[in-house]
Design an enzyme around this catalytic site. Structure first.
Site, PDB file in Angstrom:
ATOM      1  N   SER A  75       0.838  -1.199   0.000  1.00  0.00           N
ATOM      2  CA  SER A  75       0.000   0.000   0.000  1.00  0.00           C
ATOM      3  C   SER A  75       0.873   1.249   0.000  1.00  0.00           C
ATOM      4  O   SER A  75       0.370   2.342  -0.176  1.00  0.00           O
ATOM      5  CB  SER A  75      -0.881  -0.004   1.245  1.00  0.00           C
ATOM      6  OG  SER A  75      -0.068  -0.091   2.398  1.00  0.00           O
ATOM      7  N   HIS A 101      -3.775  -3.940  -4.658  1.00  0.00           N
ATOM      8  CA  HIS A 101      -3.850  -3.634  -3.231  1.00  0.00           C
ATOM      9  C   HIS A 101      -5.144  -4.118  -2.600  1.00  0.00           C
ATOM     10  O   HIS A 101      -6.229  -3.615  -2.891  1.00  0.00           O
ATOM     11  CB  HIS A 101      -3.680  -2.113  -3.034  1.00  0.00           C
ATOM     12  CG  HIS A 101      -3.742  -1.698  -1.618  1.00  0.00           C
ATOM     13  ND1 HIS A 101      -4.452  -0.613  -1.185  1.00  0.00           N
ATOM     14  CD2 HIS A 101      -3.188  -2.238  -0.503  1.00  0.00           C
ATOM     15  CE1 HIS A 101      -4.335  -0.507   0.122  1.00  0.00           C
ATOM     16  NE2 HIS A 101      -3.578  -1.478   0.553  1.00  0.00           N
ATOM     17  N   GLU A 160      -7.648  -2.466  -5.187  1.00  0.00           N
ATOM     18  CA  GLU A 160      -7.191  -1.377  -6.049  1.00  0.00           C
ATOM     19  C   GLU A 160      -6.118  -1.895  -7.007  1.00  0.00           C
ATOM     20  O   GLU A 160      -5.112  -2.443  -6.555  1.00  0.00           O
ATOM     21  CB  GLU A 160      -6.627  -0.226  -5.205  1.00  0.00           C
ATOM     22  CG  GLU A 160      -7.693   0.452  -4.364  1.00  0.00           C
ATOM     23  CD  GLU A 160      -7.120   1.456  -3.352  1.00  0.00           C
ATOM     24  OE1 GLU A 160      -7.763   2.484  -3.116  1.00  0.00           O
ATOM     25  OE2 GLU A 160      -6.035   1.197  -2.800  1.00  0.00           O
ATOM     26  N   ASN A 173      -6.906   4.300   1.229  1.00  0.00           N
ATOM     27  CA  ASN A 173      -6.049   4.637   2.374  1.00  0.00           C
ATOM     28  C   ASN A 173      -5.842   6.140   2.532  1.00  0.00           C
ATOM     29  O   ASN A 173      -5.599   6.617   3.638  1.00  0.00           O
ATOM     30  CB  ASN A 173      -4.689   3.948   2.255  1.00  0.00           C
ATOM     31  CG  ASN A 173      -4.740   2.519   2.774  1.00  0.00           C
ATOM     32  OD1 ASN A 173      -5.783   2.063   3.230  1.00  0.00           O
ATOM     33  ND2 ASN A 173      -3.633   1.818   2.689  1.00  0.00           N
TER      34      ASN A 173
HETATM   35  N1  3HC Z   1     -10.001 -12.332   9.078  1.00  0.00           N
HETATM   36  C1  3HC Z   1     -10.999 -12.869   8.333  1.00  0.00           C
HETATM   37  N2  3HC Z   1     -12.302 -12.678   8.581  1.00  0.00           N
HETATM   38  C2  3HC Z   1     -12.609 -11.939   9.657  1.00  0.00           C
HETATM   39  C3  3HC Z   1     -11.641 -11.358  10.494  1.00  0.00           C
HETATM   40  C4  3HC Z   1     -10.273 -11.578  10.162  1.00  0.00           C
HETATM   41  N3  3HC Z   1      -9.269 -11.058  10.867  1.00  0.00           N
HETATM   42  N4  3HC Z   1     -12.279 -10.671  11.475  1.00  0.00           N
HETATM   43  C5  3HC Z   1     -13.589 -10.837  11.272  1.00  0.00           C
HETATM   44  N5  3HC Z   1     -13.793 -11.597  10.180  1.00  0.00           N
HETATM   45  C6  3HC Z   1     -15.064 -11.978   9.590  1.00  0.00           C
HETATM   46  C7  3HC Z   1     -15.897 -12.814  10.532  1.00  0.00           C
HETATM   47  O1  3HC Z   1     -15.558 -14.179  10.425  1.00  0.00           O
HETATM   48  C8  3HC Z   1     -17.284 -12.551   9.996  1.00  0.00           C
HETATM   49  O2  3HC Z   1     -17.456 -13.284   8.812  1.00  0.00           O
HETATM   50  P1  3HC Z   1     -18.944 -13.686   8.322  1.00  0.00           P
HETATM   51  O3  3HC Z   1     -19.666 -12.407   8.003  1.00  0.00           O
HETATM   52  O4  3HC Z   1     -18.678 -14.514   7.117  1.00  0.00           O
HETATM   53  O5  3HC Z   1     -19.542 -14.418   9.440  1.00  0.00           O
HETATM   54  C9  3HC Z   1     -17.221 -11.078   9.565  1.00  0.00           C
HETATM   55  O6  3HC Z   1     -15.824 -10.786   9.393  1.00  0.00           O
HETATM   56  C10 3HC Z   1     -17.792 -10.172  10.617  1.00  0.00           C
HETATM   57  O7  3HC Z   1     -17.064 -10.402  11.803  1.00  0.00           O
HETATM   58  P2  3HC Z   1     -17.619 -10.117  13.254  1.00  0.00           P
HETATM   59  O8  3HC Z   1     -19.117 -10.222  13.251  1.00  0.00           O
HETATM   60  O9  3HC Z   1     -16.860 -10.999  14.211  1.00  0.00           O
HETATM   61  O10 3HC Z   1     -17.093  -8.668  13.601  1.00  0.00           O
HETATM   62  P3  3HC Z   1     -17.439  -7.280  12.941  1.00  0.00           P
HETATM   63  O11 3HC Z   1     -18.864  -7.165  12.556  1.00  0.00           O
HETATM   64  O12 3HC Z   1     -16.826  -6.283  13.858  1.00  0.00           O
HETATM   65  O13 3HC Z   1     -16.613  -7.286  11.570  1.00  0.00           O
HETATM   66  C11 3HC Z   1     -14.722  -6.542  10.382  1.00  0.00           C
HETATM   67  C12 3HC Z   1     -15.224  -7.384  11.554  1.00  0.00           C
HETATM   68  C13 3HC Z   1     -15.181  -7.150   9.070  1.00  0.00           C
HETATM   69  C14 3HC Z   1     -13.206  -6.556  10.454  1.00  0.00           C
HETATM   70  C15 3HC Z   1     -15.327  -5.121  10.550  1.00  0.00           C
HETATM   71  O14 3HC Z   1     -14.986  -4.650  11.794  1.00  0.00           O
HETATM   72  C16 3HC Z   1     -14.867  -4.154   9.495  1.00  0.00           C
HETATM   73  O15 3HC Z   1     -15.352  -4.142   8.389  1.00  0.00           O
HETATM   74  N6  3HC Z   1     -13.889  -3.332   9.842  1.00  0.00           N
HETATM   75  C17 3HC Z   1     -13.302  -2.352   8.957  1.00  0.00           C
HETATM   76  C18 3HC Z   1     -12.183  -2.992   8.204  1.00  0.00           C
HETATM   77  C19 3HC Z   1     -11.464  -2.006   7.366  1.00  0.00           C
HETATM   78  O16 3HC Z   1     -11.721  -0.815   7.329  1.00  0.00           O
HETATM   79  N7  3HC Z   1     -10.488  -2.504   6.625  1.00  0.00           N
HETATM   80  C20 3HC Z   1      -9.654  -1.690   5.800  1.00  0.00           C
HETATM   81  C21 3HC Z   1      -8.398  -1.497   6.528  1.00  0.00           C
HETATM   82  S1  3HC Z   1      -7.246  -0.522   5.638  1.00  0.00           S
HETATM   83  C22 3HC Z   1      -6.339  -1.657   4.825  1.00  0.00           C
HETATM   84  O17 3HC Z   1      -6.525  -2.824   4.885  1.00  0.00           O
HETATM   85  C23 3HC Z   1      -5.283  -1.099   3.979  1.00  0.00           C
HETATM   86  C24 3HC Z   1      -3.968  -1.833   4.068  1.00  0.00           C
HETATM   87  O18 3HC Z   1      -3.098  -1.180   3.192  1.00  0.00           O
HETATM   88  C25 3HC Z   1      -3.380  -1.895   5.469  1.00  0.00           C
END
Ligand code: 3HC
Length: 287
Positions: A122, A143, A155, A194
């Site tokens: 990223s 990405h 992306e 991001n």
């Molecule tokens: N790995 C895989 N799956 C995961 C997980 C993980 N670490 N954490 C949660 N999940 C899955 C669960 O198994 C569940 O799957 P299902 O819908 O198939 O049952 C689903 O996500 C929902 O999980 P939960 O109900 O336990 O928890 P939440 O409702 O809080 O969801 C989340 C978890 C999906 C991580 C949610 O909090 C979310 O969407 N967060 C925002 C994530 C985000 O913004 N990501 C972008 C980050 S920036 C980035 O990645 C850029 C890079 O360059 C660093």
């Protein structure tokens, strides 16, 4: 003409690489997940198994689908084995330019000339890696977002060196693994998502450092007023405070802009080893 990928190599079995490999295996692709560390591969397999079990329990996937996907997913330490007959390579290793350049140069020598070599980075744009290969037109950023099993967007970033054909194939590949692509027509630090997220996180840290509200309250504001699934501090814990520290350090080094340096609170957490979920403590504590 659409090119269907049958065989993929993912290099680096951390949270991103392992889930990119799983998503691709679930989409019917034969995947070689390569890491230099046996231990990291073992952890990746264990973690993927856990996620797949949950999906089976929730009825989102059948045990047969998961079994078949695992039979297509190979965990290997040998780079030669991982790249043998591959059609597409995704690098997801440590965010270090020299290490990535070395890997791109090795991969370039081992795969046929029509193979695309993409980086999941990223922060490191592919123009910094392309000239480590003899195929700059076949190099781009691809990405993914964390957690890859859940987040739909990918992306595709086209550098000046990337051919239109490579960008189009990368876009098709993203669709093939059931994700949603957006194509960035030029390189820009942080890409699209991001950049927007960074602005949100910077503001959250500003509010915290100025004692306007607590971690919990700022997260609540994003969840309850803006309908974000989690707040910026819970998200920092998920993606890794160490990752945020490195990203800001790179941005600062690239631009010389003091305001891009890791903020006080990020530095404190980083030097205390409080990286978030992966160390059990970040802005929140995890059991
Ligand atoms: N790995 C895989 N799956 C995961 C997980 C993980 N670490 N954490 C949660 N999940 C899955 C669960 O198994 C569940 O799957 P299902 O819908 O198939 O049952 C689903 O996500 C929902 O999980 P939960 O109900 O336990 O928890 P939440 O409702 O809080 O969801 C989340 C978890 C999906 C991580 C949610 O909090 C979310 O969407 N967060 C925002 C994530 C985000 O913004 N990501 C972008 C980050 S920036 C980035 O990645 C850029 C890079 O360059 C660093």
């Amino acid at each position: 003409m659409k090119k269907i990928i049958n065989r993929l190599t993912v290099i680096g079995s951390g949270a991103m690489g392992s889930q990119i490999a799983m998503v691709s295996a679930l989409a019917g692709i034969d995947v070689y997940l390569r890491d230099i560390s046996e231990e990291s591969l073992r952890k990746a397999e264990e973690s993927l198994n856990g996620h797949m079990k949950k999906r089976i329990l929730k009825g989102k996937l059948s045990s047969q689908e998961v079994e078949e996907a695992f039979s297509r997913l190979h965990f290997v330490t040998s780079l030669e084995e991982a790249l043998n007959d591959t059609e597409f390579v995704i690098e997801a290793i440590v965010e270090n330019l020299e290490v990535k350049r070395q890997l791109f140069s090795e991969v370039d020598k081992l795969v046929s000339e029509d193979v695309i070599i993409a980086t999941n980075s990223s922060t490191i744009v592919s123009s910094k890696l392309a000239d480590a290969t003899k195929r700059p037109h076949k190099v781009c950023n691809l990405h993914f977002f964390n957690p890859v099993l859940v987040m739909e967007l990918v992306e595709v970033v086209k550098g000046l060196h990337t051919s239109n054909e490579t960008a189009a194939t990368a876009v098709e590949f993203v669709k093939q693994i059931n994700k949603t692509p957006i194509l960035l027509k030029k390189e820009i630090s942080g890409f699209v998502a991001n950049r927007i997220l960074g602005a949100l996180i910077d503001e959250a840290i500003y509010l915290l450092e100025n004692d306007v509200a607590t971690v919990e309250e700022i997260d609540l504001a994003c969840k309850k007023a803006l309908n974000h699934p989690i707040g910026p501090f819970a998200l920092l814990d998920l993606t890794g405070i160490d990752v945020n520290y490195y990203i800001r350090q790179i941005l600062y080094e690239e631009t010389g802009d003091e305001s891009k340096k890791p903020q006080r609170i990020i530095k404190e957490k980083y030097f205390n080893g409080e990286y978030g979920r992966k160390t059990g403590k970040g802005f929140y504590t995890y059991s």
